[in-house]
Design a protein around this motif. Structure first.
Motif, PDB file in Angstrom:
ATOM      1  N   ALA A 172      45.669  35.709  37.922  1.00  0.00           N
ATOM      2  CA  ALA A 172      46.246  36.731  38.445  1.00  0.00           C
ATOM      3  C   ALA A 172      46.627  38.071  37.456  1.00  0.00           C
ATOM      4  N   GLN A 173      46.216  37.769  36.186  1.00  0.00           N
ATOM      5  CA  GLN A 173      45.867  39.070  35.448  1.00  0.00           C
ATOM      6  C   GLN A 173      44.870  39.726  35.603  1.00  0.00           C
ATOM      7  N   TYR A 174      43.592  39.059  35.394  1.00  0.00           N
ATOM      8  CA  TYR A 174      42.416  39.641  35.013  1.00  0.00           C
ATOM      9  C   TYR A 174      41.665  39.585  36.532  1.00  0.00           C
ATOM     10  N   GLY A 175      41.898  38.605  37.553  1.00  0.00           N
ATOM     11  CA  GLY A 175      41.187  38.434  38.780  1.00  0.00           C
ATOM     12  C   GLY A 175      39.637  37.791  38.281  1.00  0.00           C
ATOM     13  N   LEU A 176      39.824  37.204  37.115  1.00  0.00           N
ATOM     14  CA  LEU A 176      38.267  36.523  36.787  1.00  0.00           C
ATOM     15  C   LEU A 176      38.387  35.515  35.810  1.00  0.00           C
ATOM     16  N   LEU A 177      37.762  34.225  36.293  1.00  0.00           N
ATOM     17  CA  LEU A 177      37.728  33.162  35.620  1.00  0.00           C
ATOM     18  C   LEU A 177      36.588  32.444  35.716  1.00  0.00           C
ATOM     19  N   PHE A 178      36.273  31.684  34.363  1.00  0.00           N
ATOM     20  CA  PHE A 178      34.767  30.751  34.601  1.00  0.00           C
ATOM     21  C   PHE A 178      35.200  29.427  34.376  1.00  0.00           C
ATOM     22  N   VAL A 179      34.883  28.529  35.158  1.00  0.00           N
ATOM     23  CA  VAL A 179      35.070  27.091  35.159  1.00  0.00           C
ATOM     24  C   VAL A 179      33.887  26.484  34.556  1.00  0.00           C
ATOM     25  N   THR A 180      33.793  25.916  33.386  1.00  0.00           N
ATOM     26  CA  THR A 180      32.626  25.384  32.735  1.00  0.00           C
ATOM     27  C   THR A 180      32.611  23.720  32.934  1.00  0.00           C
TER      28      THR A 180
END
Length: 230
Positions: free
Chosen positions: A164-172
């Protein structure tokens, strides 16, 4: 020492200034809040049991049923402040679908909440978006989350907040043993955040380097972050 909250002071002012309610074209201005509340919005926001279901708190009538020219009744005192500091509006029956009299009341807290974007933002506990560059987003502690942590309530909350804040997430550490469209873990990962939308490509598919491809996605060229709009 006597301490009075800001809201208490505003409520007292709201009550004291009931006689100075100001009617403007299509709206009423409450001086202690200083925000014009359109009659269309007020009628659509009626909180009475015939307009809002008492237990589910869901609306029982469509916004489109409110006429754009809805007005309070012409009777004296049709718009006033009650003894318990509520704005009370008696509506013109001619504006009602059943042509029957209808009265709405709005608490100070309700009006204050919707009087400006900041109060409404605070009430909903909305997460502020963050404008970032590569260096700034790299410093976010929640930029990377393991697939295992994503299965926990705290990990999911942290991940959704990051999105919601950055619009970017990496799932490892997403399991990759199963690769078929039916059994791959990618589908399970996607449904953690929402429903998978079908496209003409199918539900899920493999991106492959195909000779003489008609789509850049099926080449060995770098595929930057993007959105498929089809």
């Amino acid at each position: 020492m006597l301490r009075v909250s800001t809201n208490q002071c505003l409520k007292q002012a709201f009550r004291r200034q009931y006689s100075t309610l100001k009617m403007v074209p299509g709206a009423v201005v409450v001086p202690s809040i200083s925000t014009p509340f359109p009659f269309t919005w007020l009628r659509d926001s009626c909180q009475c049991p015939s307009c809002i279901h008492p237990s589910t708190r869901q609306k029982l009538r469509e916004s489109s049923s409110v006429p754009l020219n809805v007005q309070p009744s012409n009777e004296p005192g049709a718009v006033t402040i009650s003894n318990d500091s509520k704005l009370v509006v008696q509506w013109d029956p001619r504006s009602e679908p059943d042509k029957q009299p209808h009265t709405s009341s709005y608490s100070f807290d309700f009006l204050k909440r919707y009087s400006n974007a900041e109060d409404l933002h605070s009430f909903h506990r909305d997460v502020d978006t963050v404008k970032w560059n590569a260096a700034e987003v790299s410093s976010s502690s929640a930029l990377y989350v393991s697939y295992q942590d994503l299965q926990t309530p705290s990990g999911l909350l942290k991940s959704i907040t990051q999105l919601a804040q950055y619009g970017l997430l990496f799932v490892t550490q997403v399991p990759s043993e199963k690769t078929s469209d039916q059994d791959c873990e990618l589908q399970n990962l996607a449904t953690i955040f929402g429903e998978i939308r079908e496209t003409f490509y199918g539900r899920v598919w493999d991106v492959k380097n195909i000779k003489n491809s008609k789509n850049i996605a099926y080449t060995n060229l770098n595929l930057d972050l993007h959105m498929d709009l089809l």
